[in-house]
Design an enzyme around this catalytic site. Structure first.
Site, PDB file in Angstrom:
ATOM      1  N   HIS A 242     108.482  56.743  38.805  1.00 44.47           N
ATOM      2  CA  HIS A 242     107.341  56.078  39.455  1.00 44.47           C
ATOM      3  C   HIS A 242     107.308  54.593  39.073  1.00 44.47           C
ATOM      4  O   HIS A 242     108.198  54.103  38.367  1.00 44.47           O
ATOM      5  CB  HIS A 242     106.036  56.781  39.072  1.00 44.47           C
ATOM      6  CG  HIS A 242     105.729  56.738  37.605  1.00 44.47           C
ATOM      7  ND1 HIS A 242     104.828  55.863  37.056  1.00 44.47           N
ATOM      8  CD2 HIS A 242     106.241  57.441  36.571  1.00 44.47           C
ATOM      9  CE1 HIS A 242     104.787  56.041  35.754  1.00 44.47           C
ATOM     10  NE2 HIS A 242     105.633  56.995  35.432  1.00 44.47           N
ATOM     11  N   ALA A 243     106.290  53.894  39.524  1.00 42.55           N
ATOM     12  CA  ALA A 243     106.290  52.430  39.421  1.00 42.55           C
ATOM     13  C   ALA A 243     106.420  51.906  37.988  1.00 42.55           C
ATOM     14  O   ALA A 243     107.269  51.058  37.715  1.00 42.55           O
ATOM     15  CB  ALA A 243     105.031  51.862  40.084  1.00 42.55           C
TER      16      ALA A 243
END
Lengths: 89, 141
Positions: A15-16
């Protein structure tokens, strides 16, 4: 050039914030670093590139590193992924 | 180093900067948000942008203003401060564009090059999930 296959093992996948940590490490090295899933390949020094991999938990990921400091780069990236990006789950 | 202003309706600019900074693990990312409250009169809003622009300009080589919506008041007001080659404006910002802007600033990329790059990256980061999920797969952004 060296390569290794690892599996994304943290619950949230790549994820980010996890991608940002990985990109930050990759950028500390001269070596070119790429990440490949069974669908696409991305430059590990580009956060937007890494995010396009959309690599969820259990995705196999091939890390390819090419350059003078490739061994240390691979070691640190592999450790980050296996350490679940420091997320604990 | 390039200066970056994020100008928006409501609190969007602050939220954009907070989220991008959180993702990158950088307290403010060197980006200055300018939020334009709905009730703020336009001359006061312009002054708010102008003051922040001046502050950022003093410590930067070139300023990039990212705005939320072409044709909206924040963009229209920012456009009155446009200076070719010195103060450039990109509208329709998105989070990938802002993240890339923070990294581009850190890399020391000059203004003109940054504008072209961020426009390309911001557009390229718009993804239709159905294309990515199709058997042919998507392309790297």
């Amino acid at each position: 050039m060296i390569r290794k296959e690892v599996t994304v093992c943290n619950r949230l996948g790549l994820h980010a914030r996890a991608a940002a940590k990985l990109v930050q490490i990759a950028n500390q090295f001269q070596a070119q670093v790429s990440l490949t899933t069974n669908q696409m390949c991305a430059d590990a020094k580009s956060i937007l590139g890494v995010l396009t991999l959309a690599a969820a938990k259990d995705t196999p990921l091939i890390i390819e590193v090419d350059g003078p400091d490739e061994a240390e780069a691979l070691s640190q990236i592999e450790h980050l992924i296996q350490d679940r990006f420091g997320e604990g789950e | 180093m390039l200066g970056i202003l994020v100008v928006s309706h409501g609190n969007l600019a602050q939220e954009f900067v907070d989220v991008a900074s959180r993702i990158l693990g950088d307290p403010d990312g060197g980006v200055s948000p300018v939020c334009i409250p709905w009730e703020l009169e336009s001359s006061a809003a312009k002054e708010k942008i102008r003051k922040m622009l001046k502050k950022v300009q003093e410590k930067s080589e070139g300023v990039l203003i990212l705005t939320d919506l072409f044709g909206g008041t924040p963009t229209n007001l920012a456009m009155t401060l446009y200076q070719p080659g010195k103060v450039e404006i990109l509208t329709g910002m998105n989070l990938p564009m802002l993240i890339k802007a923070i990294l581009t600033r850190k890399a020391g990329t000059p203004l003109a090059e940054a504008v072209a790059l961020l426009r390309e990256k911001g557009q390229g980061a718009i993804v239709s999930v159905s294309e990515v999920m199709s058997p042919e797969g998507g392309e790297e952004g």
